[in-house]
Design an enzyme around this catalytic site. Structure first.
Site, PDB file in Angstrom:
ATOM      1  N   LYS A  60       9.130   5.302  -9.872  1.00 13.31           N
ATOM      2  CA  LYS A  60       8.325   3.880 -10.481  1.00 13.31           C
ATOM      3  C   LYS A  60       8.888   3.747 -11.951  1.00 13.31           C
ATOM      4  O   LYS A  60       9.177   4.814 -12.694  1.00 13.31           O
ATOM      5  CB  LYS A  60       6.737   4.235 -10.436  1.00 13.31           C
ATOM      6  CG  LYS A  60       5.852   2.915 -10.712  1.00 13.31           C
ATOM      7  CD  LYS A  60       4.525   3.292 -10.598  1.00 13.31           C
ATOM      8  CE  LYS A  60       3.572   1.990 -10.665  1.00 13.31           C
ATOM      9  NZ  LYS A  60       3.588   1.503  -9.410  1.00 13.31           N
ATOM     10  N   LYS A  75       0.586   0.323 -15.046  1.00 10.74           N
ATOM     11  CA  LYS A  75      -0.540   0.820 -14.080  1.00 10.74           C
ATOM     12  C   LYS A  75      -1.581   1.789 -14.942  1.00 10.74           C
ATOM     13  O   LYS A  75      -2.958   1.870 -14.662  1.00 10.74           O
ATOM     14  CB  LYS A  75       0.363   1.702 -13.003  1.00 10.74           C
ATOM     15  CG  LYS A  75      -0.815   1.994 -11.937  1.00 10.74           C
ATOM     16  CD  LYS A  75      -0.168   2.142 -10.577  1.00 10.74           C
ATOM     17  CE  LYS A  75      -0.988   2.488  -9.370  1.00 10.74           C
ATOM     18  NZ  LYS A  75      -0.381   2.696  -8.123  1.00 10.74           N
ATOM     19  N   GLU A 113       3.847   9.094  -2.935  1.00  9.14           N
ATOM     20  CA  GLU A 113       3.171   8.103  -2.238  1.00  9.14           C
ATOM     21  C   GLU A 113       4.241   7.537  -1.149  1.00  9.14           C
ATOM     22  O   GLU A 113       5.053   7.184  -1.429  1.00  9.14           O
ATOM     23  CB  GLU A 113       2.712   7.200  -3.279  1.00  9.14           C
ATOM     24  CG  GLU A 113       1.766   5.879  -2.345  1.00  9.14           C
ATOM     25  CD  GLU A 113       1.568   4.669  -2.948  1.00  9.14           C
ATOM     26  OE1 GLU A 113       0.584   4.534  -3.389  1.00  9.14           O
ATOM     27  OE2 GLU A 113       2.563   4.046  -2.999  1.00  9.14           O
ATOM     28  N   ARG A 167      11.979   5.169  -4.621  1.00  3.51           N
ATOM     29  CA  ARG A 167      12.319   4.746  -5.761  1.00  3.51           C
ATOM     30  C   ARG A 167      11.274   5.643  -6.872  1.00  3.51           C
ATOM     31  O   ARG A 167      10.225   6.151  -6.222  1.00  3.51           O
ATOM     32  CB  ARG A 167      11.611   3.342  -5.858  1.00  3.51           C
ATOM     33  CG  ARG A 167      10.226   2.736  -5.681  1.00  3.51           C
ATOM     34  CD  ARG A 167       9.590   2.745  -6.988  1.00  3.51           C
ATOM     35  NE  ARG A 167       8.103   2.369  -6.899  1.00  3.51           N
ATOM     36  CZ  ARG A 167       7.346   3.401  -6.770  1.00  3.51           C
ATOM     37  NH1 ARG A 167       7.566   4.575  -7.045  1.00  3.51           N
ATOM     38  NH2 ARG A 167       5.763   2.969  -6.675  1.00  3.51           N
ATOM     39  N   ASP A 184       1.906   7.503  -7.596  1.00  3.32           N
ATOM     40  CA  ASP A 184       3.088   6.882  -6.983  1.00  3.32           C
ATOM     41  C   ASP A 184       4.386   6.765  -8.019  1.00  3.32           C
ATOM     42  O   ASP A 184       4.787   6.182  -8.103  1.00  3.32           O
ATOM     43  CB  ASP A 184       2.692   5.488  -6.345  1.00  3.32           C
ATOM     44  CG  ASP A 184       2.471   4.446  -7.389  1.00  3.32           C
ATOM     45  OD1 ASP A 184       1.983   4.880  -8.441  1.00  3.32           O
ATOM     46  OD2 ASP A 184       2.309   3.351  -7.058  1.00  3.32           O
ATOM     47  N   GLU A 218       4.577 -11.222  -1.235  1.00  5.75           N
ATOM     48  CA  GLU A 218       3.118 -11.480  -1.684  1.00  5.75           C
ATOM     49  C   GLU A 218       3.224 -10.740  -3.219  1.00  5.75           C
ATOM     50  O   GLU A 218       2.608 -11.124  -4.155  1.00  5.75           O
ATOM     51  CB  GLU A 218       1.976 -10.711  -0.941  1.00  5.75           C
ATOM     52  CG  GLU A 218       0.701 -11.074  -1.150  1.00  5.75           C
ATOM     53  CD  GLU A 218       0.020  -9.928  -2.302  1.00  5.75           C
ATOM     54  OE1 GLU A 218      -0.909 -10.107  -2.734  1.00  5.75           O
ATOM     55  OE2 GLU A 218       0.595  -8.894  -2.308  1.00  5.75           O
ATOM     56  N   ARG A 240      13.571  11.976  12.610  1.00  5.93           N
ATOM     57  CA  ARG A 240      14.395  10.901  13.429  1.00  5.93           C
ATOM     58  C   ARG A 240      15.297  11.661  14.520  1.00  5.93           C
ATOM     59  O   ARG A 240      15.116  11.295  15.898  1.00  5.93           O
ATOM     60  CB  ARG A 240      15.341  10.221  12.479  1.00  5.93           C
ATOM     61  CG  ARG A 240      14.607   9.141  11.536  1.00  5.93           C
ATOM     62  CD  ARG A 240      15.517   8.757  10.660  1.00  5.93           C
ATOM     63  NE  ARG A 240      15.768   7.369  10.948  1.00  5.93           N
ATOM     64  CZ  ARG A 240      16.287   6.434  10.449  1.00  5.93           C
ATOM     65  NH1 ARG A 240      16.416   6.631   9.018  1.00  5.93           N
ATOM     66  NH2 ARG A 240      16.469   5.325  10.891  1.00  5.93           N
ATOM     67  N   ARG A 286       9.250   4.424   0.821  1.00  7.50           N
ATOM     68  CA  ARG A 286       8.586   3.458   1.849  1.00  7.50           C
ATOM     69  C   ARG A 286       9.465   3.413   3.146  1.00  7.50           C
ATOM     70  O   ARG A 286      10.690   3.476   3.313  1.00  7.50           O
ATOM     71  CB  ARG A 286       8.709   2.040   1.534  1.00  7.50           C
ATOM     72  CG  ARG A 286       8.171   0.709   2.103  1.00  7.50           C
ATOM     73  CD  ARG A 286       8.208  -0.400   1.304  1.00  7.50           C
ATOM     74  NE  ARG A 286       7.204  -0.466   0.178  1.00  7.50           N
ATOM     75  CZ  ARG A 286       7.424  -1.024  -1.051  1.00  7.50           C
ATOM     76  NH1 ARG A 286       8.384  -1.963  -0.844  1.00  7.50           N
ATOM     77  NH2 ARG A 286       6.577  -0.786  -1.893  1.00  7.50           N
TER      78      ARG A 286
HETATM   79  P1  0O2 Z   1       3.760  -1.688  -7.250  1.00 10.98           P
HETATM   80  O1  0O2 Z   1       4.070  -2.568  -8.382  1.00 10.98           O
HETATM   81  O2  0O2 Z   1       3.852  -2.128  -5.997  1.00 10.98           O
HETATM   82  O3  0O2 Z   1       3.983  -0.383  -7.594  1.00 10.98           O
HETATM   83  P2  0O2 Z   1      -3.366   3.997  -6.674  1.00 10.98           P
HETATM   84  O4  0O2 Z   1      -1.923   3.725  -6.451  1.00 10.98           O
HETATM   85  O5  0O2 Z   1      -4.129   5.093  -5.704  1.00 10.98           O
HETATM   86  O6  0O2 Z   1      -3.568   4.316  -8.045  1.00 10.98           O
HETATM   87  P3  0O2 Z   1      -4.940   2.591  -5.068  1.00 10.98           P
HETATM   88  O7  0O2 Z   1      -5.084   0.717  -5.232  1.00 10.98           O
HETATM   89  O8  0O2 Z   1      -6.050   3.044  -4.713  1.00 10.98           O
HETATM   90  O9  0O2 Z   1      -4.258   2.829  -6.645  1.00 10.98           O
HETATM   91  O10 0O2 Z   1      -3.816   2.412  -4.013  1.00 10.98           O
HETATM   92  P4  0O2 Z   1      -3.058   1.530  -3.026  1.00 10.98           P
HETATM   93  O11 0O2 Z   1      -4.322   0.593  -2.344  1.00 10.98           O
HETATM   94  O12 0O2 Z   1      -2.650   2.405  -1.863  1.00 10.98           O
HETATM   95  O13 0O2 Z   1      -2.070   0.832  -3.740  1.00 10.98           O
HETATM   96  C1  0O2 Z   1      -0.972   1.467  -3.900  1.00 10.98           C
HETATM   97  C2  0O2 Z   1       0.537   0.728  -3.901  1.00 10.98           C
HETATM   98  O14 0O2 Z   1       0.403  -0.219  -2.533  1.00 10.98           O
HETATM   99  C3  0O2 Z   1       0.505  -0.474  -4.779  1.00 10.98           C
HETATM  100  O15 0O2 Z   1       1.261   0.023  -6.039  1.00 10.98           O
HETATM  101  C4  0O2 Z   1       1.464  -1.641  -3.991  1.00 10.98           C
HETATM  102  O16 0O2 Z   1       2.855  -1.072  -4.029  1.00 10.98           O
HETATM  103  C5  0O2 Z   1       1.025  -1.551  -2.719  1.00 10.98           C
HETATM  104  N1  0O2 Z   1      -0.244  -2.532  -2.527  1.00 10.98           N
HETATM  105  C6  0O2 Z   1      -1.544  -2.309  -2.468  1.00 10.98           C
HETATM  106  N2  0O2 Z   1      -2.045  -3.366  -2.207  1.00 10.98           N
HETATM  107  C7  0O2 Z   1      -1.068  -4.399  -2.105  1.00 10.98           C
HETATM  108  C8  0O2 Z   1      -1.158  -5.706  -1.850  1.00 10.98           C
HETATM  109  O17 0O2 Z   1      -2.281  -6.388  -1.677  1.00 10.98           O
HETATM  110  N3  0O2 Z   1      -0.155  -6.281  -1.909  1.00 10.98           N
HETATM  111  C9  0O2 Z   1       1.051  -5.790  -2.031  1.00 10.98           C
HETATM  112  N4  0O2 Z   1       2.254  -6.588  -1.912  1.00 10.98           N
HETATM  113  N5  0O2 Z   1       1.132  -4.228  -2.178  1.00 10.98           N
HETATM  114  C10 0O2 Z   1       0.021  -3.794  -2.301  1.00 10.98           C
HETATM  115  P5  0O2 Z   1       0.846  -0.583  -7.279  1.00 10.98           P
HETATM  116  O18 0O2 Z   1       1.235   0.161  -8.674  1.00 10.98           O
HETATM  117  O19 0O2 Z   1      -0.287  -1.201  -7.613  1.00 10.98           O
HETATM  118  O20 0O2 Z   1       1.962  -1.951  -7.331  1.00 10.98           O
END
Ligand code: 0O2
Length: 211
Positions: free
Chosen positions: A58, A66, A152, A56, A85, A167, A38, A90
């Protein structure tokens, strides 16, 4: 700059044990880099590409859920090495171009190794989810030992973040009525938001080029 750090509960510290130090250290390492990005942009006469940052570790409950979802044993070892993650950052930007600027600048750091990268902006999920995800591996030196820690990073616009939070809330609420209708409305809003993000970016460029 608005900076939010979701505080860790004692429960979290019980679950992650000493590794909480590494997870929090990895988050601090990334936020320091973001702070430099920045400042560098502003010093160069560009706009600050970041609106705000949320970090955060997790939560224990979310991590256990998970691990089970991924059919992994619920162990600290798996939480730190099979799930990427436990440490999350974020980054919220105003414009789509800023998302890519921040991603590219982070990737230039020699100590950050890209483990996984997903561009859900160019390739949105079927529900309409848009965001740019990168998992970095970061070597952390603690008490003479170097440990690789995963972080992540999710980078998205304000509008994408607004959508994603709503969502996410719907997804984790049980027994929700009208789930299909809400899903369809969210999908429609995601498309409208995507169009608005592109329009806002175009206006921004017009303003910049007319200075
Ligand atoms: P939470 O409760 O938010 O922490 P991985 O994390 O690599 O094992 P994946 O699916 O390969 O699993 O990773 P991806 O798609 O990058 O998703 C990781 C995180 O992105 C999720 O963590 C969510 O935080 C967010 N995310 C992914 N898809 C969606 C979606 O459709 N809607 C929303 N709102 N968030 C999403 P978690 O642990 O699944 O969930």
């Amino acid at each position: 700059m608005i900076f939010i750090n979701i505080t860790n509960t004692k429960k979290n510290k019980d679950f992650y044990q000493d590794s909480i130090v590494l997870l929090e250290g990895a988050i601090s390492n990334i936020t320091t880099k973001l702070d430099m990005i920045r400042k560098y942009k502003v010093v160069k006469g560009d706009r600050d590409p970041i609106e705000y940052i949320v970090t955060r570790v997790k939560s224990e409950d979310s991590m256990k859920e998970k691990l089970k979802r991924k059919k992994l044993d619920v162990t600290l070892e798996n939480a730190l090495t099979k799930i990427y993650d436990a440490a999350g950052v974020r980054i919220i930007c105003a414009y789509i171009d800023d998302v890519y600027t921040v991603a590219e600048m982070l990737k230039k750091y020699k100590d950050l190794k890209v483990i996984k990268e997903k561009d859900y902006i160019k390739h949105p999920k079927s529900n309409g989810y848009r965001s740019y995800h990168i998992v970095f591996e970061l070597p952390l030196d603690l008490a003479g030992e170097i440990k690789p820690i995963y972080v992540e990073i999710q980078i998205r616009t304000i509008a994408m973040d607004f959508w994603s939070n709503l969502e996410h809330e719907m997804r984790y609420k049980k027994n929700i009525k009208n789930q299909q209708l809400i899903g369809e409305e969210l999908r429609r809003c995601a498309d409208e938001i995507a169009t608005t993000d592109i329009n806002m970016q175009t206006i921004r460029k017009l303003i910049d080029s007319s200075k």
